[in-house]
Design a protein around this motif. Structure first.
Motif, PDB file in Angstrom:
ATOM      1  N   ILE A 149      30.110   5.720   9.661  1.00  9.49           N
ATOM      2  CA  ILE A 149      31.074   6.920   9.299  1.00  9.49           C
ATOM      3  C   ILE A 149      30.620   7.714   8.372  1.00  9.49           C
ATOM      4  CG2 ILE A 149      33.164   7.506   8.196  1.00  9.49           C
ATOM      5  CD1 ILE A 149      34.484   4.978   8.821  1.00  9.49           C
ATOM      6  N   ARG A 268      45.975   2.780   7.572  1.00 14.54           N
ATOM      7  CA  ARG A 268      45.411   3.835   6.336  1.00 14.54           C
ATOM      8  C   ARG A 268      45.719   3.422   4.965  1.00 14.54           C
ATOM      9  NH1 ARG A 268      44.603   9.094   7.714  1.00 14.54           N
ATOM     10  NH2 ARG A 268      44.898   9.815   9.952  1.00 14.54           N
ATOM     11  N   ASP A 278      39.046   6.884   5.397  1.00 16.36           N
ATOM     12  CA  ASP A 278      40.286   6.780   6.316  1.00 16.36           C
ATOM     13  C   ASP A 278      39.981   6.577   7.751  1.00 16.36           C
ATOM     14  OD1 ASP A 278      42.092   7.390   4.184  1.00 16.36           O
ATOM     15  OD2 ASP A 278      41.929   9.571   4.537  1.00 16.36           O
ATOM     16  N   GLU A 279      38.570   7.005   8.139  1.00 14.57           N
ATOM     17  CA  GLU A 279      38.209   6.971   9.431  1.00 14.57           C
ATOM     18  C   GLU A 279      38.185   5.394   9.936  1.00 14.57           C
ATOM     19  OE1 GLU A 279      36.804  10.680   7.925  1.00 14.57           O
ATOM     20  OE2 GLU A 279      36.768   8.707   7.199  1.00 14.57           O
ATOM     21  N   GLN A 284      41.038   6.926  14.346  1.00 15.88           N
ATOM     22  CA  GLN A 284      40.191   7.998  13.685  1.00 15.88           C
ATOM     23  C   GLN A 284      38.671   7.772  14.172  1.00 15.88           C
ATOM     24  OE1 GLN A 284      41.472  10.509  11.988  1.00 15.88           O
ATOM     25  NE2 GLN A 284      43.522   9.490  12.651  1.00 15.88           N
ATOM     26  N   HIS A 285      38.410   6.776  15.127  1.00 15.28           N
ATOM     27  CA  HIS A 285      37.171   6.552  15.647  1.00 15.28           C
ATOM     28  C   HIS A 285      36.940   6.092  16.837  1.00 15.28           C
ATOM     29  CE1 HIS A 285      37.958   2.608  13.944  1.00 15.28           C
ATOM     30  NE2 HIS A 285      37.759   2.074  15.107  1.00 15.28           N
ATOM     31  N   PRO A 312      32.659   9.710  13.624  1.00  9.00           N
ATOM     32  CA  PRO A 312      32.992   8.165  13.235  1.00  9.00           C
ATOM     33  C   PRO A 312      32.750   7.208  14.449  1.00  9.00           C
ATOM     34  CG  PRO A 312      34.559   9.653  12.065  1.00  9.00           C
ATOM     35  CD  PRO A 312      33.728  10.435  13.191  1.00  9.00           C
TER      36      PRO A 312
END
Length: 348
Positions: A149, A268, A278-279, A284-285, A312
């Motif tokens: 990330i 989260r 956060d990723e 989110q990835h 990410p």
């Protein structure tokens, strides 16, 4: 001169199905189709069904076994990926040992809770895998997910310490190694909630002893999940019960590992209170093969100005194994020495 006959395949198919568990009304495998149309010389000394049929079955099973051996299915948020078994790493990937990350980017999440509350399925969601309806007692208690990330590598170890509930000293040691804690109970099981309250006090007590304090100035990073929110009609624990028992300082989420309710918020929160990007939340990835991840880290090692490049991504280490208790004890002793230099670590 040997006479020629067509090999009857009905008996072979029946035997093949009984050995492999396949049940088919017709001949669909290309090997069996070609066999059904191929004339075979008659040999009076050999059974034309038993030995010949077994040879065909052996060939087919070998062919299918080779196909299964070539690929391993890896789940991702965008679909399924296939990677060769031969291209898996030979050992577990430890980014810190390989010099591919910094100590502050290595994190351990310890998961605790009563049996059958959904801990494993919550972990599977974090790893990017699918919900399993059928319950099986946890056997794999350690997982490792590696992130890339913003040009930096992160290592998150997940330890399900539920199997240590009958071994207080081992459980205490696991608690002492934890950076963040995920406590899980089932909203339809009041007793599982009472267990989480006990575990919360156990964590506070263990961390206080490690720091040689009577009371902690603040709670360790803890997220509590009231799982099985989809079973609303069977609810036995309300949000007011949770607030009354544990207060409002602990992050609490009503979740369902089955339909995904509340999972994003819980993940989260784990990232935020644990000091992770956060990723690291699964949505989110992107999941990539483990060797792709290794190549990415090695390729960017030593480069300047790479921060922020690339989307990410993360990989699950398929060979991750729980560190030995000796390694964990050394880790705790180093941590306790860093804070107050005690003579020994209290794990009992």
């Amino acid at each position: 001169m040997n006479a020629t006959m067509y090999l009857p395949v009905d008996g072979i198919l029946e035997l093949f199905n009984s050995l492999t568990g396949h049940h088919q009304s017709g001949i669909t495998h290309p090997v069996l189709q070609s066999t059904a149309l191929t004339p075979v010389p008659t040999n009076p000394k050999v059974s034309n069904i038993t030995k010949t049929g077994m040879g065909i079955i052996k060939t087919v099973k070998g062919h299918l076994r080779q196909q299964d051996k070539r690929v391993v299915e890896s789940r991702s948020s965008s679909g399924n990926r296939q990677v060769s078994r031969d291209r898996l790493p030979k050992r577990s990937v430890d980014l810190l040992e390989l010099g591919l990350t910094k100590p502050r980017n290595c994190h351990r999440i310890v998961v605790l809770g009563a049996p059958k509350v959904g801990k494993t399925n919550i972990l599977q969601q974090f790893l990017g895998k699918e919900f399993e309806e059928h319950y099986e007692p946890t056997t794999e208690d350690f997982h490792r997910k590696l992130f890339h990330i913003g040009g930096e590598a992160y290592q998150v170890d997940l330890l399900d310490a539920a199997s240590e509930r009958d071994f207080p000293a081992k459980r205490r040691l696991s608690i002492l190694t934890g950076d963040t804690f995920l406590l899980v109970f089932s909203l339809d099981d009041r007793e599982s909630f009472n267990k989480v309250c006990e575990l919360l006090n156990e964590i506070k007590d263990a961390k206080a002893k490690l720091l040689k304090l009577k009371h902690l100035a603040r709670l360790p990073p803890i997220v509590i999940c009231g799982n099985k929110a989809d079973l609303e009609t069977q609810r036995a624990v309300n949000r007011s019960d949770v607030t009354e028992s544990i207060g409002e300082d602990v992050a609490f989420f009503e979740t369902s590992a089955k339909d995904g309710t509340g999972m994003e918020g819980a993940f989260r929160a784990l990232a935020t209170i644990g000091g992770l990007p956060d990723e690291t939340s699964p949505s989110q990835h992107q999941i990539v093969p483990i060797l792709t991840y290794q190549s990415m880290c090695i390729g960017q090692r030593g480069r300047r100005g790479s921060r922020g490049l690339g989307a990410p991504c993360a990989a699950v280490d398929p060979l991750a194994r729980r560190p030995s208790f000796t390694s964990d004890l050394r880790l705790v002793l180093r941590s306790s020495t860093k804070h107050n230099k005690p003579e020994r670590c209290q794990i009992q």
